[in-house]
Design a protein around this motif. Sequence first.
Motif, mmCIF file in Angstrom:
data_model
loop_
_atom_site.group_PDB
_atom_site.id
_atom_site.type_symbol
_atom_site.label_atom_id
_atom_site.label_comp_id
_atom_site.label_asym_id
_atom_site.label_seq_id
_atom_site.Cartn_x
_atom_site.Cartn_y
_atom_site.Cartn_z
ATOM 1 N N ASN A 256 0.830 -1.210 0.000
ATOM 2 C CA ASN A 256 0.000 0.000 0.000
ATOM 3 C C ASN A 256 0.861 1.255 0.000
ATOM 4 O OD1 ASN A 256 -2.886 1.010 0.344
ATOM 5 N ND2 ASN A 256 -1.878 2.028 2.056
ATOM 6 N N GLU A 257 1.909 1.267 0.821
ATOM 7 C CA GLU A 257 2.778 2.453 0.903
ATOM 8 C C GLU A 257 3.606 2.629 -0.367
ATOM 9 O OE1 GLU A 257 2.783 4.739 3.114
ATOM 10 O OE2 GLU A 257 1.449 3.791 4.569
ATOM 11 N N LEU A 258 4.235 1.552 -0.841
ATOM 12 C CA LEU A 258 5.137 1.662 -1.988
ATOM 13 C C LEU A 258 4.388 1.964 -3.274
ATOM 14 C CD1 LEU A 258 7.564 -1.281 -1.129
ATOM 15 C CD2 LEU A 258 7.936 1.171 -0.771
ATOM 16 N N VAL A 259 3.252 1.314 -3.471
ATOM 17 C CA VAL A 259 2.453 1.619 -4.659
ATOM 18 C C VAL A 259 1.883 3.029 -4.558
ATOM 19 C CG1 VAL A 259 0.363 0.983 -5.937
ATOM 20 C CG2 VAL A 259 1.908 -0.796 -5.104
ATOM 21 N N GLY A 260 1.457 3.408 -3.362
ATOM 22 C CA GLY A 260 0.957 4.768 -3.188
ATOM 23 C C GLY A 260 2.013 5.809 -3.522
ATOM 24 N N ASN A 261 3.268 5.602 -3.086
ATOM 25 C CA ASN A 261 4.350 6.527 -3.420
ATOM 26 C C ASN A 261 4.584 6.599 -4.923
ATOM 27 O OD1 ASN A 261 4.862 7.338 -0.822
ATOM 28 N ND2 ASN A 261 6.643 6.018 -0.522
ATOM 29 N N ALA A 262 4.543 5.436 -5.584
ATOM 30 C CA ALA A 262 4.754 5.418 -7.027
ATOM 31 C C ALA A 262 3.665 6.200 -7.745
ATOM 32 C CB ALA A 262 4.803 3.975 -7.533
ATOM 33 N N LEU A 263 2.424 6.029 -7.336
ATOM 34 C CA LEU A 263 1.335 6.750 -7.983
ATOM 35 C C LEU A 263 1.399 8.247 -7.727
ATOM 36 C CD1 LEU A 263 -1.629 4.297 -7.231
ATOM 37 C CD2 LEU A 263 -0.421 4.599 -9.382
ATOM 38 N N LYS A 264 1.918 8.637 -6.584
ATOM 39 C CA LYS A 264 1.984 10.058 -6.251
ATOM 40 C C LYS A 264 3.153 10.762 -6.947
ATOM 41 C CE LYS A 264 -0.063 9.710 -1.614
ATOM 42 N NZ LYS A 264 0.227 9.853 -0.162
ATOM 43 N N TYR A 265 4.309 10.101 -6.997
ATOM 44 C CA TYR A 265 5.535 10.816 -7.350
ATOM 45 C C TYR A 265 6.228 10.335 -8.616
ATOM 46 C CZ TYR A 265 4.885 11.875 -2.393
ATOM 47 O OH TYR A 265 4.356 12.238 -1.189
ATOM 48 N N ALA A 266 5.996 9.106 -9.069
ATOM 49 C CA ALA A 266 6.775 8.581 -10.202
ATOM 50 C C ALA A 266 6.272 9.074 -11.546
ATOM 51 C CB ALA A 266 6.760 7.051 -10.179
ATOM 52 N N PHE A 267 5.022 9.529 -11.622
ATOM 53 C CA PHE A 267 4.439 9.903 -12.908
ATOM 54 C C PHE A 267 3.787 11.283 -12.795
ATOM 55 C CE2 PHE A 267 4.052 5.317 -12.187
ATOM 56 C CZ PHE A 267 4.849 4.828 -13.214
ATOM 57 N N PRO A 268 4.586 12.348 -12.831
ATOM 58 C CA PRO A 268 4.028 13.699 -12.680
ATOM 59 C C PRO A 268 3.145 14.067 -13.874
ATOM 60 C CG PRO A 268 6.350 13.801 -13.272
ATOM 61 C CD PRO A 268 6.050 12.360 -13.000
ATOM 62 N N GLY A 269 2.223 14.954 -13.607
ATOM 63 C CA GLY A 269 1.334 15.394 -14.682
ATOM 64 C C GLY A 269 0.433 14.256 -15.135
ATOM 65 N N ASP A 270 0.329 14.146 -16.450
ATOM 66 C CA ASP A 270 -0.481 13.076 -17.042
ATOM 67 C C ASP A 270 0.388 11.977 -17.640
ATOM 68 O OD1 ASP A 270 -2.854 14.329 -16.386
ATOM 69 O OD2 ASP A 270 -2.854 15.532 -18.223
ATOM 70 N N MET A 271 1.590 11.796 -17.112
ATOM 71 C CA MET A 271 2.509 10.790 -17.653
ATOM 72 C C MET A 271 1.914 9.393 -17.480
ATOM 73 S SD MET A 271 6.418 9.885 -16.467
ATOM 74 C CE MET A 271 7.045 11.512 -16.951
ATOM 75 N N GLU A 272 1.976 8.626 -18.550
ATOM 76 C CA GLU A 272 1.536 7.241 -18.482
ATOM 77 C C GLU A 272 2.659 6.368 -17.941
ATOM 78 O OE1 GLU A 272 0.236 6.025 -22.290
ATOM 79 O OE2 GLU A 272 -1.532 7.342 -22.310
ATOM 80 N N GLY A 273 2.281 5.246 -17.372
ATOM 81 C CA GLY A 273 3.312 4.368 -16.848
ATOM 82 C C GLY A 273 2.731 3.058 -16.345
ATOM 83 N N GLN A 274 3.593 2.322 -15.660
ATOM 84 C CA GLN A 274 3.200 1.009 -15.159
ATOM 85 C C GLN A 274 3.906 0.735 -13.842
ATOM 86 O OE1 GLN A 274 2.742 -2.894 -17.577
ATOM 87 N NE2 GLN A 274 4.829 -2.986 -16.813
ATOM 88 N N VAL A 275 3.161 0.152 -12.923
ATOM 89 C CA VAL A 275 3.720 -0.298 -11.650
ATOM 90 C C VAL A 275 3.481 -1.804 -11.573
ATOM 91 C CG1 VAL A 275 3.664 -0.114 -9.144
ATOM 92 C CG2 VAL A 275 3.242 1.913 -10.551
ATOM 93 N N VAL A 276 4.555 -2.565 -11.354
ATOM 94 C CA VAL A 276 4.475 -4.015 -11.310
ATOM 95 C C VAL A 276 4.760 -4.468 -9.881
ATOM 96 C CG1 VAL A 276 5.378 -6.200 -12.185
ATOM 97 C CG2 VAL A 276 5.196 -4.215 -13.705
ATOM 98 N N ILE A 277 3.847 -5.243 -9.336
ATOM 99 C CA ILE A 277 4.010 -5.787 -7.990
ATOM 100 C C ILE A 277 4.311 -7.278 -8.135
ATOM 101 C CG2 ILE A 277 2.882 -6.240 -5.763
ATOM 102 C CD1 ILE A 277 1.537 -3.544 -8.089
ATOM 103 N N GLY A 278 5.450 -7.703 -7.618
ATOM 104 C CA GLY A 278 5.868 -9.092 -7.737
ATOM 105 C C GLY A 278 6.024 -9.747 -6.372
ATOM 106 N N PHE A 279 5.826 -11.048 -6.364
ATOM 107 C CA PHE A 279 6.020 -11.819 -5.134
ATOM 108 C C PHE A 279 6.470 -13.217 -5.539
ATOM 109 C CE2 PHE A 279 5.070 -14.292 -1.379
ATOM 110 C CZ PHE A 279 5.296 -13.415 -0.325
ATOM 111 N N ARG A 280 7.596 -13.651 -4.985
ATOM 112 C CA ARG A 280 8.113 -14.978 -5.318
ATOM 113 C C ARG A 280 8.921 -15.505 -4.137
ATOM 114 N NH1 ARG A 280 11.637 -11.275 -7.591
ATOM 115 N NH2 ARG A 280 13.878 -11.691 -7.260
ATOM 116 N N ARG A 281 9.260 -16.776 -4.261
ATOM 117 C CA ARG A 281 10.072 -17.411 -3.226
ATOM 118 C C ARG A 281 11.431 -17.757 -3.803
ATOM 119 N NH1 ARG A 281 8.430 -22.224 1.041
ATOM 120 N NH2 ARG A 281 10.518 -22.531 1.919
ATOM 121 N N GLU A 282 12.466 -17.447 -3.044
ATOM 122 C CA GLU A 282 13.832 -17.827 -3.388
ATOM 123 C C GLU A 282 14.437 -18.543 -2.185
ATOM 124 O OE1 GLU A 282 16.218 -14.578 -4.662
ATOM 125 O OE2 GLU A 282 15.105 -14.256 -6.538
ATOM 126 N N GLY A 283 14.563 -19.858 -2.283
ATOM 127 C CA GLY A 283 15.107 -20.616 -1.159
ATOM 128 C C GLY A 283 14.203 -20.506 0.044
#
Length: 350
Positions: A256-283
């Motif tokens: 919630n916090e990290l995606v919220g930050n990306a939506l607020k600050y990573a795409f100023p104005g009307d910039m289009e973009g993509q946020v990818v949320i991943g989850f996996r296991r390593e060992g």
Amino acid sequence: MERLFLLAARSRGLPIWARYSATTLIVLACFGLRLLVFGWGPGQPYLLFFPAVILAGVFFDRGTGVYAALLSSLLAVCFMVQPQGILRIADPTDLLALLLFLAISVFTAFLLESLHIALTSLARERTSLAAANAELAGVAKARGTLLSEAVHRARNDLQRLAATLRLQAGAAVEPAARQVLAEASGRIMGLARINARLDYHREDGHAEVAIRGFLEGLIQDIREVALNLAPVALVVRAEDHLVPMARAVPIGLSVNELVGNALKYAFPGDMEGQVVIGFRREGEDFILTVEDNGIGSDGAVAPHGSGLGTRIARALAGQLGGHLESGSAFPGSNRPGLRWVMRFPCHGPA
């Protein structure tokens, strides 16, 4: 065979006189069959008496089985062993055959009794196990109901608290105070959404969450609430693992916090973009990633604002026993983006 022994449980409860009378009739029936097949000749004097011993042992008890063996021996010696008509054995071979018949018959009677006891005990244990399983299923269902009720009440309390903070924010005079109260209200609503998703994706009454469905539902909630800020696509690429509810809460809050930050600050104005949320296991570790293709950041603080969201995410990573790192998602490009990587053990503190 097991069903036959269990059906014979009723006949084993008959009175003694009834059991022994029935055994006598069975032996006499076998004696009649012996005469019908072999006549009065001395050949095979004991062969057709074995069914009498077995039937008595199965349907009654070992006592009637031994009685069937003795009565069968008496009839065989009297009428089928030379000299016929008297209780005497002249040939040692016939004596050996009698002893062998008695030994096998008595052993069979005791073996059938032991088998009956074992099968009866097994049936009782199965009945007890079925009752215990039914009781456990009832307890699990009740626990699941109580857990759902607790989650529901917590969600309602959080929603009421968020509404109260929104009212206070609307009444605040200072812009800074208004912003702080609005952000606090938003975070509490985020926690309420997480609680709702926890209950929805909880597995079969257990205190575990299917993480892929949980993250997909959470991102759907964020999409409905926050995508009016920018034309940004939110994508979930998660493996499906079961995670305890106590650990799913800080995972959801971090997303919630990290995606919220990306939506607020990573795409100023009307910039289009993509946020990818991943989850996996390593060992023995889980890896949570939040990656965008926005304008980028130095990774230390958010591009704007107080950086509280980042500090909260780092604290949540520490609560899970892990750590949070950041870096450019596409270094060297005009839109380097930002990638957050949270690594924490699969089994550890919540």
